[in-house]
Design an enzyme around this catalytic site. Structure first.
Site, mmCIF file in Angstrom:
data_model
loop_
_atom_site.group_PDB
_atom_site.id
_atom_site.type_symbol
_atom_site.label_atom_id
_atom_site.label_comp_id
_atom_site.label_asym_id
_atom_site.label_seq_id
_atom_site.Cartn_x
_atom_site.Cartn_y
_atom_site.Cartn_z
ATOM 1 C CE LYS A 139 24.215 -49.317 -5.513
ATOM 2 N NZ LYS A 139 22.836 -48.914 -5.221
ATOM 3 C CG ASN A 160 18.882 -42.864 -3.515
ATOM 4 O OD1 ASN A 160 19.260 -43.460 -4.527
ATOM 5 N ND2 ASN A 160 17.942 -43.360 -2.709
ATOM 6 C CG ASN A 169 15.355 -53.001 -6.393
ATOM 7 O OD1 ASN A 169 14.222 -52.539 -6.459
ATOM 8 N ND2 ASN A 169 16.438 -52.245 -6.329
ATOM 9 C CB CYS A 195 14.923 -49.159 -7.800
ATOM 10 S SG CYS A 195 15.898 -47.677 -8.107
ATOM 11 C CE LYS A 245 13.968 -52.063 -0.295
ATOM 12 N NZ LYS A 245 15.356 -51.637 -0.164
ATOM 13 C CG ASN A 274 13.285 -49.235 -2.930
ATOM 14 O OD1 ASN A 274 13.934 -48.197 -2.701
ATOM 15 N ND2 ASN A 274 13.794 -50.239 -3.589
ATOM 16 N N GLY A 285 12.111 -48.238 6.341
ATOM 17 C CA GLY A 285 11.715 -46.881 5.977
ATOM 18 C C GLY A 285 11.728 -45.968 7.186
ATOM 19 N N GLY A 319 18.583 -48.125 6.763
ATOM 20 C CA GLY A 319 19.395 -47.593 5.688
ATOM 21 C C GLY A 319 19.934 -46.215 6.009
HETATM 22 C C1 LIG Z 1 21.808 -44.107 -1.316
HETATM 23 C C2 LIG Z 1 20.763 -45.184 -1.334
HETATM 24 C C3 LIG Z 1 20.917 -46.280 -2.179
HETATM 25 C C4 LIG Z 1 19.957 -47.285 -2.212
HETATM 26 N N1 LIG Z 1 20.138 -48.374 -3.029
HETATM 27 C C5 LIG Z 1 19.218 -49.385 -3.027
HETATM 28 C C6 LIG Z 1 19.427 -50.563 -3.812
HETATM 29 O O1 LIG Z 1 20.447 -50.733 -4.492
HETATM 30 N N2 LIG Z 1 18.458 -51.526 -3.778
HETATM 31 C C7 LIG Z 1 17.305 -51.412 -3.014
HETATM 32 O O2 LIG Z 1 16.479 -52.322 -3.009
HETATM 33 N N3 LIG Z 1 17.117 -50.317 -2.236
HETATM 34 C C8 LIG Z 1 18.027 -49.316 -2.238
HETATM 35 N N4 LIG Z 1 17.826 -48.216 -1.429
HETATM 36 C C9 LIG Z 1 16.606 -48.142 -0.586
HETATM 37 C C10 LIG Z 1 16.894 -48.629 0.844
HETATM 38 O O3 LIG Z 1 17.315 -49.969 0.870
HETATM 39 C C11 LIG Z 1 15.632 -48.472 1.735
HETATM 40 O O4 LIG Z 1 14.576 -49.255 1.221
HETATM 41 C C12 LIG Z 1 15.162 -47.033 1.824
HETATM 42 O O5 LIG Z 1 16.258 -46.136 1.880
HETATM 43 C C13 LIG Z 1 14.265 -46.795 3.034
HETATM 44 O O6 LIG Z 1 14.945 -47.090 4.240
HETATM 45 P P1 LIG Z 1 15.663 -45.952 5.145
HETATM 46 O O7 LIG Z 1 14.648 -44.880 5.371
HETATM 47 O O8 LIG Z 1 16.073 -46.667 6.389
HETATM 48 O O9 LIG Z 1 16.820 -45.457 4.342
HETATM 49 C C14 LIG Z 1 18.790 -47.189 -1.387
HETATM 50 C C15 LIG Z 1 18.639 -46.073 -0.536
HETATM 51 C C16 LIG Z 1 19.607 -45.083 -0.494
HETATM 52 C C17 LIG Z 1 19.397 -43.920 0.440
#
Ligand SMILES: Cc1cc2nc3c(=O)[nH]c(=O)nc-3n(C[C@H](O)[C@H](O)[C@H](O)COP(=O)(O)O)c2cc1C
Length: 297
Positions: free
Chosen positions: A42, A66, A121, A124, A159, A186, A237, A259
């Site tokens: 994270k 989120n 990152n 975000c 990212k 992201n 994604g 994710g």
């Molecule tokens: C609950 C949650 C927390 C996340 N926290 C971070 C984070 O701390 N840093 C980051 O770069 N991306 C964060 N993400 C983004 C994910 O790493 C990812 O880029 C995004 O969810 C898209 O992928 P997915 O569709 O497989 O979830 C978070 C996503 C979710 C759902």
């Protein structure tokens, strides 16, 4: 047939845990590393950070929204926690960093000797002065990457956010700064409203959409970045099935991150690996041979 080398990291398969999904406990990363080719921790910043009030995650038909608010135990406590990965982790560890300035980003890397690579990152969508706030400016992205590269010999990934006019422009800026790979993408900005209370469901009002809903958006970013950049692209994604993995690889992803799919199945890495093994056995081609194949008629 599944092995891949990403910027010098030897991975048993191209599947990586995406940042933030398993919170800040190393035990989850260790467990996932049994089947994942690499795990991304994270995002962590210099100081402890609480994040937003609940609710911070909303489940909806096609994914999640989120606004966790980059909650983090801070660099010292998290570095101590991640130290345990050295003894028990079974795949490379990528440490994800967030900060507001290039100096602050660079100050974080020496705290993580156990990291095999760093992910910045720059994307975000729901925290002030960090993430997308710094990752939407190409000049700043170039400066941040260059400064972080000066602070470490390890590979550095950037990212990127899909919430920009031109993701390739940001990718190119990262490349000019010396980045080793880009990660796309992201979450996509979004929100949800509760019709009973007539209020936004997330305490932060808006957040980032992830999961199946964003797959076509992420895929297009990967496609464009693969076409225009020389560095490897890591796709993320909406990946839920082995077919999604193959699609991202054909679009140009050397590796992919997963994710939201973990919210629905804790066995996702195991089952994707088994399905991809069967797929490569049936085609007789390794996954590496398929990278970017959809670009060549
Ligand atoms: C609950 C949650 C927390 C996340 N926290 C971070 C984070 O701390 N840093 C980051 O770069 N991306 C964060 N993400 C983004 C994910 O790493 C990812 O880029 C995004 O969810 C898209 O992928 P997915 O569709 O497989 O979830 C978070 C996503 C979710 C759902």
């Amino acid at each position: 047939m599944l092995e891949v080398e990403l910027c010098g990291l030897k991975m048993k398969n191209p599947l990586m845990l995406a940042s933030g999904i398993m919170g800040s406990h190393v035990s989850s990363l260790i467990r996932i590393s049994r089947h994942a080719g690499a795990v991304v921790a994270k995002s962590v910043g210099t100081e402890p950070r609480e994040g937003y009030r609940n609710p911070v995650v909303v489940n909806y038909a096609h994914g999640l929204i989120n606004a966790v608010g980059l909650s983090s135990p801070g660099v010292r406590a998290f570095a101590e926690e991640l130290e345990k990965f050295r003894a028990e982790g079974r795949s490379p560890l990528v440490v994800s960093l967030f900060a507001s300035t290039s100096e602050e980003f660079a100050s974080l890397t020496p705290h993580f000797p156990m990291a095999d690579a760093f992910e910045l990152n720059l994307s975000c969508p729901h925290a002030e002065n960090v993430g997308m706030a710094v990752g939407s400016d190409p000049e700043l992205v170039k400066e941040i990457v260059a400064e972080v590269k000066r602070s470490t010999e390890k590979p550095v990934f950037a990212k990127l956010s899909p919430n920009v006019l031109d993701v390739v422009e940001i990718g190119k800026a990262a490349e000019e700064g010396g980045v080793d790979a880009v990660v796309a993408v992201n979450t996509v900005k979004g929100m949800s409203i509760d019709i009973v209370s007539r209020k936004p469901k997330l305490s932060n009002i808006s957040g980032g959409v992830s999961g199946e809903a964003i797959k076509p958006i992420a895929l297009k970013c990967v496609w464009d970045l693969y076409k225009e950049l020389d560095v490897p692209v890591i796709g993320v994604g909406g990946i839920t099935t082995w077919k999604d993995v193959v699609e991202f690889i054909l679009a140009g992803a050397t590796a992919v991150q997963i994710g939201s799919a973990l919210f629905y199945s804790h066995r996702i890495f195991y089952s994707l690996v088994e399905s991809l093994k069967a797929y490569t056995r049936s085609t007789g081609e390794s996954l590496v041979e398929l990278v970017g194949k959809a670009h060549t008629g």
